[in-house]
Each structure stands twice: as C-alpha cells, then as structure tokens.
Enzyme design. Structure first.
Site: not given
Length: 254
Positions: A132, A38, A21
C-alpha cells in the site's frame, strides 16, 4: 490518465482518496477542544489503512493539512503538527511490518524541520513497501500543485530542455506531485460537506465522488465498505455512452 474503458477492473478501487472532514465539529458537539477530534481521527486513519490492506486497495491518499489550513489559529496548527509528528513516529514500524510505503505531497518547505525530518526518514525507510502506498497531502492545494508543475515546465522551456510541441496533458501529469500515482478511482468526503476543497483537482477529472454525513472520527471499516459498495454499483463512462462501453467490452472478450 485513463487507459482502460469500462471493464470489471473499473469497478475495483485501486486508488482511494479521502477528505477527512468533521474532526472539529465532532469535538465541539461533545464539548471538547477541537484537537480532541483530530486525535480521535487518528484512530479512523488506522482503521481505514487496515481495511485498505484487507481490500487490496493499493493507493490511499489522505487530505491531512491543506495550504489554507495555515490560516487557522496558531495553537491549533501547532497541535496538528505535533499530532502529525507523533503519528509518523508511532506508525513507522507498523508501516514496515505491513509493506506500506509513505509518500507526501504538497509544499513541504512550509513544515517545521522536525516534521520534515521525520517524514523524510519514514519515507526512506518504507520506500520498498509494495502492499500500500499511503500518501499524506500536507500543506497541499490542488491549484498550488498545478502552478508549481507549470513553473517547472516553464523553466525547462526557457532553458531549451522542453519544446512547446511536446506540451500535453500527459506531460503535465509527470510534473505533478502525484506523478508516480494513478488517478483516484474514488474520492470520499466525510463530515457532510459536498465539495472537493482544492484536493487533487487535476487528478480527479473522472474520479467517482462519495459524500457522507459521518464525521471523520466516526468513520470506520464499515463506513468504508458502504462507500466501496456504492462505487461498485456505478457505471464509469469516461465521456462515452453505454452503447460504446458495451461494444468495447464485447471486443475485449473476443
């Protein structure tokens, strides 16, 4: 589901979830268009993925685009989808090189065909990755996920493939988007807000929460290390009391 009481293993983050956020506010504070935040946030994703690999974190789940985000201005939504498409295509070789498996959760049927195709191709190409698992929550909402899971169960009940007596919380977990993932140990939210915003609602029942004022474009390996250090200082009780945890630890030692 929790399978271990408080041992040293419970001070290790196996699954890290992050609500990324603050991108738009980061850009606005600098007089830039929201999409610039972004774009800068992609660098933070790269930094966190690399640090997770170094730290031995096996699962990383990122809240990339919520089901509610479709209500944002169309030009911003379009720009976010283009950014996602670029990220997936650009990172594919790096994922393969580093043993990263890509997974997507959410209602992907709402994504455009080019985005869905790129995601499916990358997921297939990286399916053997063992270092991962990088999960992107796209067009995702925790409540929606639970409803979709219940609908699947209801269909099987109606068709006689599932009995009412078989219903349990463990069974429901197998119908969620995250069926093959452990519950998050730690959930980080950047940007100063202190809520989980419909992210992994079922899975986060006993997840440790960490909130930071640092906005996502400024979140880096050092900030992640602070969160991990804070996590290691916590005592995860899973509904028990300290005396029970101590007793359980002693039993495991003998």
């Amino acid at each position: 589901m929790v399978t271990e009481i408080n041992t040293d293993k419970n001070r290790v983050v196996r699954h890290l979830a992050i609500i990324m956020d603050g991108n738009g506010r980061w850009a606005k504070n600098r007089g830039l268009e929201r999409i610039a935040g972004h774009q800068r946030g992609v660098d933070s994703v790269t930094a966190v993925v690399e640090e997770c690999l170094k730290q031995g974190i096996r699962y990383l789940s990122l809240y990339a685009f919520s089901s509610e985000n479709w209500g944002r201005p169309q030009d911003e939504v379009n720009a976010l989808m283009e950014l996602l498409l670029h990220f997936v295509r650009l990172q594919r070789d790096k994922m393969l090189e580093n043993g990263i498996r890509l997974k997507v959760i959410g209602d992907v049927s709402k994504l455009s065909c080019p985005v869905r195709d790129a995601l499916e191709e990358t997921m297939a190409a990286t399916s053997a990755g063992e270092c991962l698992t990088l999960t992107l929550a796209l067009s995702y909402g925790g409540r929606d996920e639970i409803v979709r899971a219940l609908k699947k169960m209801a269909v099987e009940l109606c068709q006689g493939e599932l009995s009412i007596d078989a219903l349990s919380s463990e069974l429901l977990c197998g119908y969620l988007d995250t069926a093959d993932l452990p519950d998050p140990d730690l959930l980080i939210r950047t940007g100063g807000e202190k809520r989980i915003s419909n992210f992994l609602l079922w899975q986060s029942a006993y997840t440790e929460l960490y909130f930071t004022d640092v906005q996502w474009p400024d979140f880096n390996a050092d900030e992640l290390s602070k969160a991990l250090q804070d996590f290691r200082q916590r005592n995860r009780r899973f509904g028990l009391i300290d005396e029970q945890l101590t007793s359980e630890q002693k039993e495991k030692c003998h």
